[in-house]
Structure formats: C-alpha cells, structure tokens
Design an enzyme around this catalytic site. Structure first.
Site, PDB file in Angstrom:
ATOM      1  N   ASN A 280       0.936   0.301   6.040  1.00  0.00           N
ATOM      2  CA  ASN A 280       1.311  -0.582   4.933  1.00  0.00           C
ATOM      3  C   ASN A 280       1.952  -1.804   5.557  1.00  0.00           C
ATOM      4  O   ASN A 280       2.901  -1.669   6.325  1.00  0.00           O
ATOM      5  CB  ASN A 280       2.303   0.145   4.014  1.00  0.00           C
ATOM      6  CG  ASN A 280       2.953  -0.792   3.007  1.00  0.00           C
ATOM      7  OD1 ASN A 280       2.325  -1.734   2.547  1.00  0.00           O
ATOM      8  ND2 ASN A 280       4.201  -0.521   2.678  1.00  0.00           N
ATOM      9  N   GLY A 281       1.435  -2.990   5.231  1.00  0.00           N
ATOM     10  CA  GLY A 281       1.992  -4.210   5.804  1.00  0.00           C
ATOM     11  C   GLY A 281       0.873  -5.115   6.274  1.00  0.00           C
ATOM     12  O   GLY A 281      -0.287  -4.938   5.890  1.00  0.00           O
TER      13      GLY A 281
ATOM     14  N   LYS B  77       9.403 -15.157 -21.460  1.00  0.00           N
ATOM     15  CA  LYS B  77       9.766 -13.777 -21.093  1.00  0.00           C
ATOM     16  C   LYS B  77      10.526 -13.125 -22.236  1.00  0.00           C
ATOM     17  O   LYS B  77      10.267 -11.989 -22.613  1.00  0.00           O
ATOM     18  CB  LYS B  77      10.617 -13.827 -19.825  1.00  0.00           C
ATOM     19  CG  LYS B  77      10.470 -12.706 -18.887  1.00  0.00           C
ATOM     20  CD  LYS B  77       9.375 -12.813 -17.861  1.00  0.00           C
ATOM     21  CE  LYS B  77       7.985 -12.957 -18.374  1.00  0.00           C
ATOM     22  NZ  LYS B  77       6.997 -13.186 -17.359  1.00  0.00           N
TER      23      LYS B  77
ATOM     24  N   HIS C  27      15.519 -35.434 -29.533  1.00  0.00           N
ATOM     25  CA  HIS C  27      14.328 -35.942 -30.228  1.00  0.00           C
ATOM     26  C   HIS C  27      13.814 -34.954 -31.275  1.00  0.00           C
ATOM     27  O   HIS C  27      12.686 -35.070 -31.735  1.00  0.00           O
ATOM     28  CB  HIS C  27      13.239 -36.278 -29.210  1.00  0.00           C
ATOM     29  CG  HIS C  27      13.675 -37.317 -28.242  1.00  0.00           C
ATOM     30  ND1 HIS C  27      13.859 -38.632 -28.600  1.00  0.00           N
ATOM     31  CD2 HIS C  27      14.044 -37.234 -26.938  1.00  0.00           C
ATOM     32  CE1 HIS C  27      14.296 -39.322 -27.553  1.00  0.00           C
ATOM     33  NE2 HIS C  27      14.419 -38.491 -26.532  1.00  0.00           N
TER      34      HIS C  27
ATOM     35  N   CYS D   2       0.886  -1.160   0.000  1.00  0.00           N
ATOM     36  CA  CYS D   2       0.000   0.000   0.000  1.00  0.00           C
ATOM     37  C   CYS D   2       0.925   1.212   0.000  1.00  0.00           C
ATOM     38  O   CYS D   2       2.122   1.074   0.256  1.00  0.00           O
ATOM     39  CB  CYS D   2      -0.856   0.064   1.252  1.00  0.00           C
ATOM     40  SG  CYS D   2      -1.952  -1.342   1.445  1.00  0.00           S
TER      41      CYS D   2
ATOM     42  N   TRP E 188      -3.966  -1.484  -1.332  1.00  0.00           N
ATOM     43  CA  TRP E 188      -4.001  -2.733  -2.116  1.00  0.00           C
ATOM     44  C   TRP E 188      -4.432  -3.778  -1.106  1.00  0.00           C
ATOM     45  O   TRP E 188      -3.653  -4.217  -0.269  1.00  0.00           O
ATOM     46  CB  TRP E 188      -2.612  -3.023  -2.680  1.00  0.00           C
ATOM     47  CG  TRP E 188      -2.566  -4.166  -3.640  1.00  0.00           C
ATOM     48  CD1 TRP E 188      -2.037  -5.405  -3.436  1.00  0.00           C
ATOM     49  CD2 TRP E 188      -3.034  -4.171  -4.988  1.00  0.00           C
ATOM     50  NE1 TRP E 188      -2.161  -6.166  -4.562  1.00  0.00           N
ATOM     51  CE2 TRP E 188      -2.768  -5.447  -5.530  1.00  0.00           C
ATOM     52  CE3 TRP E 188      -3.681  -3.223  -5.797  1.00  0.00           C
ATOM     53  CZ2 TRP E 188      -3.110  -5.784  -6.841  1.00  0.00           C
ATOM     54  CZ3 TRP E 188      -4.012  -3.570  -7.097  1.00  0.00           C
ATOM     55  CH2 TRP E 188      -3.716  -4.830  -7.603  1.00  0.00           C
TER      56      TRP E 188
ATOM     57  N   LYS F  21      -2.319  -6.669 -19.971  1.00  0.00           N
ATOM     58  CA  LYS F  21      -1.999  -7.140 -18.620  1.00  0.00           C
ATOM     59  C   LYS F  21      -3.036  -8.142 -18.125  1.00  0.00           C
ATOM     60  O   LYS F  21      -2.713  -9.061 -17.386  1.00  0.00           O
ATOM     61  CB  LYS F  21      -1.920  -5.927 -17.674  1.00  0.00           C
ATOM     62  CG  LYS F  21      -1.436  -6.259 -16.279  1.00  0.00           C
ATOM     63  CD  LYS F  21       0.054  -6.573 -16.252  1.00  0.00           C
ATOM     64  CE  LYS F  21       0.531  -7.132 -14.941  1.00  0.00           C
ATOM     65  NZ  LYS F  21       1.794  -7.860 -15.066  1.00  0.00           N
TER      66      LYS F  21
ATOM     67  N   GLU G 272       8.223 -12.508 -25.416  1.00  0.00           N
ATOM     68  CA  GLU G 272       7.118 -11.551 -25.308  1.00  0.00           C
ATOM     69  C   GLU G 272       7.583 -10.095 -25.227  1.00  0.00           C
ATOM     70  O   GLU G 272       6.851  -9.206 -25.609  1.00  0.00           O
ATOM     71  CB  GLU G 272       6.181 -11.885 -24.151  1.00  0.00           C
ATOM     72  CG  GLU G 272       6.763 -11.657 -22.785  1.00  0.00           C
ATOM     73  CD  GLU G 272       5.784 -11.931 -21.651  1.00  0.00           C
ATOM     74  OE1 GLU G 272       4.590 -11.687 -21.814  1.00  0.00           O
ATOM     75  OE2 GLU G 272       6.238 -12.397 -20.594  1.00  0.00           O
TER      76      GLU G 272
ATOM     77  N   GLU H 157       9.524 -20.634 -18.893  1.00  0.00           N
ATOM     78  CA  GLU H 157       9.249 -19.255 -18.491  1.00  0.00           C
ATOM     79  C   GLU H 157      10.315 -18.308 -19.065  1.00  0.00           C
ATOM     80  O   GLU H 157      10.000 -17.199 -19.491  1.00  0.00           O
ATOM     81  CB  GLU H 157       9.170 -19.158 -16.958  1.00  0.00           C
ATOM     82  CG  GLU H 157       8.978 -17.763 -16.386  1.00  0.00           C
ATOM     83  CD  GLU H 157       7.731 -17.030 -16.866  1.00  0.00           C
ATOM     84  OE1 GLU H 157       6.857 -17.634 -17.510  1.00  0.00           O
ATOM     85  OE2 GLU H 157       7.646 -15.814 -16.608  1.00  0.00           O
TER      86      GLU H 157
ATOM     87  N   ARG I  72       1.648   1.372  -5.847  1.00  0.00           N
ATOM     88  CA  ARG I  72       1.693   0.453  -4.699  1.00  0.00           C
ATOM     89  C   ARG I  72       0.310  -0.099  -4.340  1.00  0.00           C
ATOM     90  O   ARG I  72       0.190  -0.992  -3.510  1.00  0.00           O
ATOM     91  CB  ARG I  72       2.271   1.164  -3.469  1.00  0.00           C
ATOM     92  CG  ARG I  72       3.685   1.669  -3.673  1.00  0.00           C
ATOM     93  CD  ARG I  72       4.224   2.291  -2.407  1.00  0.00           C
ATOM     94  NE  ARG I  72       4.351   1.325  -1.354  1.00  0.00           N
ATOM     95  CZ  ARG I  72       5.407   0.526  -1.168  1.00  0.00           C
ATOM     96  NH1 ARG I  72       6.442   0.619  -1.972  1.00  0.00           N
ATOM     97  NH2 ARG I  72       5.446  -0.338  -0.188  1.00  0.00           N
TER      98      ARG I  72
HETATM   99  C1  F6R Z   1       3.583 -13.251 -19.196  1.00  0.00           C
HETATM  100  C2  F6R Z   1       2.311 -12.997 -18.562  1.00  0.00           C
HETATM  101  C3  F6R Z   1       1.151 -13.792 -19.014  1.00  0.00           C
HETATM  102  C4  F6R Z   1       0.200 -14.093 -17.851  1.00  0.00           C
HETATM  103  C5  F6R Z   1      -1.073 -14.776 -18.359  1.00  0.00           C
HETATM  104  C6  F6R Z   1      -1.991 -15.155 -17.222  1.00  0.00           C
HETATM  105  O1  F6R Z   1       4.602 -12.452 -18.665  1.00  0.00           O
HETATM  106  O2  F6R Z   1       2.200 -12.157 -17.719  1.00  0.00           O
HETATM  107  O3  F6R Z   1       1.537 -14.980 -19.644  1.00  0.00           O
HETATM  108  O4  F6R Z   1       0.860 -14.907 -16.938  1.00  0.00           O
HETATM  109  O5  F6R Z   1      -1.752 -13.924 -19.231  1.00  0.00           O
HETATM  110  O6  F6R Z   1      -2.359 -14.034 -16.492  1.00  0.00           O
HETATM  111  P1  F6R Z   1      -2.977 -14.143 -15.050  1.00  0.00           P
HETATM  112  O7  F6R Z   1      -1.917 -14.656 -14.139  1.00  0.00           O
HETATM  113  O8  F6R Z   1      -3.406 -12.748 -14.722  1.00  0.00           O
HETATM  114  O9  F6R Z   1      -4.127 -15.101 -15.144  1.00  0.00           O
END
Ligand code: F6R
Length: 603
Positions: free
Chosen positions: A99-100, A480, A499, A2, A73, A598, A483, A476, A27
C-alpha cells in the site's frame, strides 16, 4: 489507499484472509488477490473487481499456514488481474503486497530489466519483489531490509518467500500497518479491523519499522536491524464499530483520514528545492497557456474556484470557471492556448463528461483530476492527475475535496515553475503543503467545532461568508451544511451582503464567517460588524491568536496560521466537521443524505 492483510502461524483457511479483505474494502476495491503458502508451494490468485469476485475464483476452504492478501485502489497501472497484488519475482517464490507509492520505481524498473528481470505488471510495486529477489541470500529479513533502503516514497508491505514458509516480513514508511499476535497467529493489516477477531492487543507500527514474524512470534526493528520496543494498544471497539474504524459514521472517519490522504497525494510530488513534479504533464505545453477553462459540479466546482483565485494571482492567465451542467450547453471558444481542467472525484459525473467531450470536439486538451483510476472521465481526458485519496463511502465529499485542492495547488505551482515565475513565496507554499497533514490533525481534534455545532443545531438558516479565495470556502461550507443537515444555507462573497442578502439577517439567521489573518482581513472584519449590527449570531473561523474577532463574534473556531492562499485547505475540515456534527445532532445519517447519490451518472 489499498488494504493489506496477512496471517501466519498455525493452520487456517483461506477464507480468513477473504474476511480480512472484506473489512478493508473501504480502502480500495478495484481488484484483489491472495498469495498463500502451502508447505513450500506459493499459490497466487487474483481477480479484478471487488473481494467477492476473488471468492469465486479461489478455493476458500483450502488450509494454509501463511498468506498475504490485498485489495487495491489503483494508482500505477489499470485495475486488472495482472496489476492486482500480490506481485511475485522472477523465481515465483517471493510474493509482496503493498500500500503506497514507490516514487523511484521507473528508474528501479529500468535497472532491473537491464539486469534481466522480467516484469509482468505495470505497477510500481513489482520492483519490490524483484529487488528482494536480488537481495535474497537465504535470509528473507535481510533481503527485505536491504531493499527498503533503496525505495523512495510511501509504503506498507507484507512479504513471504516459499523457501521460508514460517517467516513473514512487514514494514512501513508513510502508509499504515498494524500487527497483533495471539497464541496461534500473527496478523498484519492496514488497520485493526481484520485483527480484532484474533486479538485486541495490537501495535501500530511507526514509520521506519520492520516486523519480523516467525510462526506466532514477532520482533520489531528499524531499517538497520536494531530492535525497537513499541507500545501495545488495547482495542475496545465492537465488530460493527470496527468497520468504521471506531467512528460513528464513514463521513467522520473519512474526515479523520484527510492527513493520510494528503500524504498519499503528495508522494513524489516535490523535487529539489520544493519545486513540484508532475511527470504526467511532460507532454503538455503549459508554458504557452493563456486561458484556463475549469469545469466541474458541486464540491468539485468549489475546488475549481479556489484554483481560479490561485492561478489568477500567480500565473499570467485568464481563468474561466463554470458548472458542467451550464458549460456543456454554452458555446465554447477553444483557442490553441486554452487549457481545460475537468474536476470529478468519481470520474463519472455525466455533465462533466459531456463538457469534456464538447471541449475535445472543439479541438481542446483536457487535464482531468479524479480519484478513480479507469473511470470514464479519466479515459476520455488527455491526462489525469490522480487524487489517491482512497474510496470515499460517505456521499458528501470530504477527503476527496481536500485532495482535489492539493492537486490543484500542485498544478498551479507546477505551472508557475514551467513558466519561469518561481519565487520564494512558492517555496514557502510548497513547504506548507508538506507540513499540512500535521496542521490538519490539529484542526480535526479541535473540540470547539463540535460545541459550535451544538449551539447552532436548531437553527433553520445559515449564511456563510468569505472573501477572495475563501469565497469558495463559503460556498462549500453552505453546500456541506445543506446537503447533510437539511438546513437552508447560502454562501456569499462577504462584500455582496449589502447588495441584498443582508436583508435576511436577524437573530434567527446566523452567519458563519471565514476571517483569516490575510490581506482582506480588515474588509472581512467590517462585514462581520455589519452582520452583528443586524443582531445575527456569528460563528467566526479565525487565525490562532486573533483576540479581536472574539469580541465581535458569538463563537470562534481557531485554526493554525498558514500562507493566505492555502486557508481553504485548513478550513475544509472545519466546514466538514461542523456540518457533520449538526447533521448527527439533528438525528440524520450524514453518510446517506436524502435524494443524493455518490456518483451522478445522469443528467
Ligand atoms: C457534495 C458532493 C457533490 C459532488 C458532485 C460532483 O458533497 O459530493 O457536490 O462534488 O456531485 O461529483 P464528482 O466530483 O464525482 O464529479
């Protein structure tokens, strides 16, 4: 996470606090509030939603001499007006922002209620205002330090009392708090961004510090009242850099927030003998679970994959994992001993949500792991484990991936305990989780990650390989990189190379290998040799002190040695920083990768 900002001194307008909160919205932004002192009158204004919503209900031009403000938050209690901070006591004279997480708030609240206190909110924070009320004998500072000794958990707080309008108290333990004073005002805040318009000369308070402010003068003490001298820091960032905490991008800032995020996720999670605590799961019959279904998308799916390896090793269960977009269209078999875990940072991913609905229709129980209190997935699941990572602005998951892993490890350990399978090894893993923020700080400051990124920024392809639990890390890492840097990257379990994928390798197709000193080390080493024989360039992430891998790799990034099952945690900032630096060096904005959002609320 927060955000807190508090100002005291000469007269100023409420809008100053609003501007401070705007800077801290990264935050948290589910609700906001301000307690202002105008003479001896305490006025509290709160609003659910972002700081701009608070603007519409507060008199911004009002002149005051002291005020504390908060952007939230949610962790305890839904995001609404009542749970928004500041929280007051029974007399309405004391106001607190926090905050905490107060770990022992339930016991404290029960005791306070038995002594006649009336609570208005569901938050853990409200116990602080009532405790200060009980301890107040005319001196706010004394009342606060008596209260601090009772609190368990993590906190940064700011407190005011209408009987002492020239006084403000701040304190920290486990959550950040910064203070800066000029010739007219003192400002307390969760970071420097709201302070630098007043002064660039700040003090980063340390755990166990209390700051007593009277007018524009301050004094720092410990929780026992002994004066402490802290070093001053001069902030050199300009205003626009300040929003990102001096970092070039939110993603870089959020990777640097990983240690703090882990600490927030771990607050209250370990009891005696390092055994995990998950009160949310008290009603779940985890002892009888025989099958676990994991469902998630993207990065969250990779976090689930780490759990699969961990759970299969330590729990006597079958673990099935699927991406939600496939899961939701497949026939599902739910037995009474099946547990479903849905992982979603945003709590809004459409495919994950539909998968949860399918499980519930089939009579199953769902534990969600999410970062957003009140999100649809948290509402539709039976129970949610919250990540407490604070908002993540960069589109690519960074600190939230780490906190998903933390919760999944905790859940795994909790199930081990519940099923009577606890052994010394689990105590060791728990201890290492607690020590992780320190080790992660070390990884984040490792400059070889950026220099490796510099060496590989112009390649068009990358192959990530790992074994066992780090198969998930390889997947992963590749996600990363692709993307945010738009380099074609693929992730494979290293044993799969022969394979098919090995046919791709040549000097233009480098390999990123995860080869910690674990039980699969020799196998991984052979895989690295195989790729070397195809003349591929190799970046290896290895355990500190491993000189052997240096001889067969072109670049080596060393990480501290940890228990073999938690390497995915220590590798996470490596893959994130490597991808970040490559994207940045190629001239892309890592915070806003093309074609991505996002929160994916459509199918
Ligand atoms: C990659 C990324 C996405 C999310 C995916 C699921 O860096 O952020 O692959 O992990 O869209 O999103 P959530 O976790 O919000 O369901």
């Amino acid at each position: 996470m927060c955000g807190i900002v508090a100002i005291i001194g000469h007269e100023f307008k409420v809008t100053e606090l609003i501007e401070g909160l705007k800077k801290l919205e990264y935050r948290g932004y589910d609700s906001a509030g301000i307690a202002a002192l105008n003479g001896n009158q305490l006025i509290v204004t709160k609003s659910v939603g972002r700081v701009d919503a608070l603007r519409t209900v507060i008199e911004e031009t009002k002149v005051i001499k002291s005020g504390i403000a908060h952007t939230r938050w949610a962790t305890h209690g839904a995001p609404n007006d009542t749970n928004a901070h500041p929280h007051t006591d029974c007399t309405g004279k004391i106001a607190v922002v926090h905050n905490g997480i107060i770990e022992n708030y339930q016991e404290l609240k029960t005791e306070l209620i038995s002594r006649g206190h009336v609570f208005k909110s569901e938050t853990d924070t409200e116990v602080i205002s009532h405790l200060i009320e009980e301890n107040f004998k005319g001196d706010l500072y004394q009342a606060v330090i008596s209260t601090l000794k009772i609190l368990k958990g993590a906190f940064a707080i700011a407190v005011i009392h209408s009987d002492m309008p020239n006084v403000m108290i701040g304190a920290r333990k486990g959550s950040p708090l910064v203070v800066g004073c000029n010739d007219k005002y003192c400002v307390l805040a969760s970071d420097v961004t709201p302070i630098i318009r007043y002064t660039r000369d700040v003090i980063f308070l340390e755990d166990g510090d209390v700051v007593y402010i009277e007018g524009n003068k301050m004094r720092i003490t410990d929780f026992s009242g002994n004066t402490i001298v802290r070093k001053h820091t001069q902030i050199t960032w300009d205003e626009s850099a300040a929003e990102k905490g001096g970092f070039k991008h939110f993603m870089l800032k959020e990777i640097h927030e990983v240690p703090e995020a882990i600490e927030s996720a771990l607050v209250g999670r370990f009891g005696q003998d390092f055994e995990p605590v998950m009160r949310e799961l008290d009603e779940f019959n985890l002892e009888s679970v025989k099958r676990i279904l994991l469902v998630a998308c993207g990065t969250s799916y990779h976090a689930g994959l780490v759990f699969k390896y961990f759970a299969e090793k330590y729990l006597d269960v079958d673990v099935l994992i699927d991406v939600a977009s496939e899961f939701r269209y497949r026939p599902i078999r739910i037995t009474p001993d099946t547990l479903t875990i849905a992982i979603s940072q945003s709590g809004e991913t459409a495919d994950t949500l539909e998968s949860i609905r399918a499980v519930k229709r089939a009579g199953g129980k769902v534990i969600a792991i999410s970062n957003v209190v009140g999100s649809t997935i948290t509402r539709e699941s039976d129970v949610t484990l919250y990540m407490n990572a604070g908002p993540e602005i960069g589109v690519a998951a960074s600190k939230t991936y780490v906190n998903q892993l933390i919760l999944l490890y905790l859940l795994g350990l909790y199930m081990v305990k519940k099923r009577g399978m606890w052994a010394n090894e689990h105590t060791e893993i728990s201890k290492q989780l607690i020590d992780l923020p320190r080790l992660i700080k070390k990884v984040i400051s490792n400059k070889t990650i950026e220099s490796a990124a510099d060496n590989y920024k112009n390649y068009h392809h990358f192959m990530y390989i790992g074994r066992g639990i780090n198969t998930a890390t390889a997947l992963e890492g590749a996600l990363k990189l692709k993307e945010i840097s738009y380099i074609n990257a693929v992730g494979y379990p290293a044993g799969e190379l022969k394979h098919g994928p090995i046919a791709l390798l040549d000097p233009k197709f480098p390999v990123f290998a995860f080869a910690p000193k674990d039980s699969l080390y020799e196998k991984m080493r052979s895989n690295i040799e195989e790729t070397r024989a195809r003349n591929a360039r190799i970046v290896t992430v290895a355990t500190e002190g491993d000189e052997e891998l240096k001889k067969i790799s072109h670049d080596v990034i060393y990480v501290p040695s940890v228990h073999e099952d938690i390497y995915p945690l220590i590798f996470a900032p490596v893959i994130q920083l490597f991808a970040y630096h490559i994207a940045d060096k190629r001239g892309y904005d890592p915070d806003k990768p093309r074609n991505l959002a996002k929160s994916v609320t459509v199918e």
